[in-house]
Design an enzyme around this catalytic site. Structure first.
Site, PDB file in Angstrom:
ATOM      1  N   LEU A  54       0.815  -1.220   0.000  1.00 27.65           N
ATOM      2  CA  LEU A  54       0.000   0.000   0.000  1.00 27.65           C
ATOM      3  C   LEU A  54       0.846   1.267   0.000  1.00 27.65           C
ATOM      4  CD1 LEU A  54      -2.598  -1.102   2.745  1.00 27.65           C
ATOM      5  CD2 LEU A  54      -2.520  -1.709   0.306  1.00 27.65           C
ATOM      6  N   TYR A 104       2.202  10.958 -12.143  1.00 30.63           N
ATOM      7  CA  TYR A 104       1.738  10.064 -11.080  1.00 30.63           C
ATOM      8  C   TYR A 104       1.115   8.813 -11.685  1.00 30.63           C
ATOM      9  CZ  TYR A 104      -1.172   8.308  -7.238  1.00 30.63           C
ATOM     10  OH  TYR A 104      -1.774   7.513  -6.302  1.00 30.63           O
ATOM     11  N   LYS A 108       2.286   4.797 -11.357  1.00 30.61           N
ATOM     12  CA  LYS A 108       1.406   3.764 -10.798  1.00 30.61           C
ATOM     13  C   LYS A 108       1.164   2.647 -11.816  1.00 30.61           C
ATOM     14  CE  LYS A 108      -0.276   4.026  -7.174  1.00 30.61           C
ATOM     15  NZ  LYS A 108       0.238   3.598  -5.850  1.00 30.61           N
ATOM     16  N   ASN A 133     -11.187   7.892  -5.293  1.00 29.15           N
ATOM     17  CA  ASN A 133     -11.009   8.610  -4.035  1.00 29.15           C
ATOM     18  C   ASN A 133     -11.493   7.747  -2.870  1.00 29.15           C
ATOM     19  OD1 ASN A 133     -10.345  11.558  -4.959  1.00 29.15           O
ATOM     20  ND2 ASN A 133     -12.041  10.900  -6.252  1.00 29.15           N
ATOM     21  N   PRO A 282     -41.568  15.384  41.652  1.00 28.65           N
ATOM     22  CA  PRO A 282     -42.505  14.545  42.396  1.00 28.65           C
ATOM     23  C   PRO A 282     -43.899  15.193  42.470  1.00 28.65           C
ATOM     24  CG  PRO A 282     -40.404  14.625  43.532  1.00 28.65           C
ATOM     25  CD  PRO A 282     -40.321  15.625  42.419  1.00 28.65           C
ATOM     26  N   GLY A 283     -44.925  14.356  42.222  1.00 24.04           N
ATOM     27  CA  GLY A 283     -46.299  14.806  42.301  1.00 24.04           C
ATOM     28  C   GLY A 283     -46.812  15.515  41.070  1.00 24.04           C
TER      29      GLY A 283
END
Length: 375
Positions: A54, A104, A108, A133, A282-283
């Site tokens: 890689l 490039y 490759k 990509n 509460p309540g």
């Protein structure tokens, strides 16, 4: 135990692959990167049962590095294998740029040729990936990935530059790349016209990608969750989150507080409704209303209480005891007026899901007490 060598092991793809492979107990993973001692490469190649090549160069200081970093290193690995009399399976990550005639791409393509020649001469399995990509976590921003740059800069409130928002990008997600690489390791690579394939390939215009990423940032304010049914949106959102500043993982919610407690919207979705958190003192009794179409689910996660129902037009009251000690979802059917009372001595916390986002133009909420007065 099989030994796997990953060149470029500290890079974006290599790092993700290394983490995935480390979870397999039958593998020993070794790595080689640009900063490592070059003399160690020979022994690493000799000891490998499978090589993921890689490593590569795409942003060199000078153009000669394209040849040395892409073609030259690949040829070195192939020469080492051949001199050692090995036919080790070899996978190389190339680029769709290999079909182009820029420097490039040429470097490759020459690396691909070296791998294909090695396969023909030795009979070794070879796997050549011309990747478009690649996006995902741990990709270096402001380097060779527009998606990484946009995610990083938007997450960190930095400026971005879009030269042409109409440009269409082809993208593959890092987890899909890694899954395809592992399939090759297991002898199940998907091959078409000599080249291995990563699926799915996502296509989107540059401007659309940026708009999506910006919507992720804004979702903290409007509490909306992106459309996770769309695979690309789901993967892009995961990618964006990985670029959040470490001191901004959390964000505040607007709490609507009064003497009864509080009500806070948590998340909203256009197709799956919204989730809120209700805290009652509460309540305190909340509710005493009903809906035609809107429906809800209540889950008391702390404290204790009572949910009461009465069907519209009826006098019968139905009661459900709820408690954080026994997590139980209570559906709130249409056509029933309902309320919830904190019967305990501490705050009662209820997670409430509604099947639709609140629409002030059509609230579908009608006041009517559950308990009728017979005066």
């Amino acid at each position: 135990m099989k030994t796997v060598l990953i060149t470029g092991s500290n890079g974006f793809v290599g790092r993700n692959l290394s983490v995935f492979l480390a979870q397999r107990k039958n593998l020993k993973v070794t790595g080689f990167d640009v900063d490592d001692d070059q003399s160690a490469l020979s022994s690493l190649v000799a000891g490998a049962d499978f090589i993921f090549h890689l490593a590569g160069v795409n942003r060199p200081q000078n153009v000669e590095e394209f040849t040395s970093g892409n073609t030259g290193l690949t040829q070195t690995i192939v020469s080492l294998l051949q001199s050692q009399g090995k036919s080790t399976p070899l996978l190389i990550s190339s680029s769709t740029q290999a079909a182009q005639d820029n420097l490039y791409g040429i470097s490759k393509r020459a690396a691909e040729d070296a791998v294909f020649d090695y396969g023909r001469q030795t009979g070794a399995p070879v796997y050549v990936y011309r990747l478009p990509n690649v996006f995902g976590k741990w990709c270096r921003p402001n380097y060779n990935s527009a998606v990484a740059t946009f995610c990083n800069n938007i997450a960190n409130d930095l400026p971005i530059q879009i030269n042409d928002p109409t440009v269409t990008m082809s993208l593959v997600y890092i987890d899909d790349v890694v899954s395809s690489f592992i399939a090759a390791l297991d002898g199940m690579a998907a091959v078409q016209d000599e080249f291995c394939q990563v699926q799915p390939v996502h296509t989107a215009r540059l401007g659309e990608i940026v708009a999506l990423i910006r919507s992720f940032r804004e979702s903290r304010e409007d509490r909306r969750i992106p459309d996770m049914s769309d695979p690309f949106t789901k993967k892009l959102y995961s990618t964006y989150l990985s670029y959040l500043p470490t001191d901004q993982f959390s964000y505040p919610l607007k709490m609507n507080v009064d003497e009864r407690g509080s009500f806070t919207e948590f998340i909203k979705t256009p197709d799956r409704g919204q989730v809120s958190v209700n805290i009652s003192k509460p309540g305190i009794t909340k509710g005493n209303h009903w809906h035609h179409t809107k429906n809800e689910k209540f889950l008391v996660v702390s404290g204790q209480g009572m949910i009461r129902f009465r069907k519209i037009g009826s006098e019968e009251i139905i009661e459900y005891v709820v408690s954080g000690n026994k997590l139980e979802v209570v559906d709130i059917p249409t056509g029933y007026t309902h309320n919830i009372t904190n019967t305990g001595e501490a705050d009662m916390v209820t997670v409430m899901w509604c099947n639709e986002m609140f629409d002030p133009e059509k609230p579908d909420t009608f006041f009517e007490p559950v308990e009728l007065s017979h005066e």
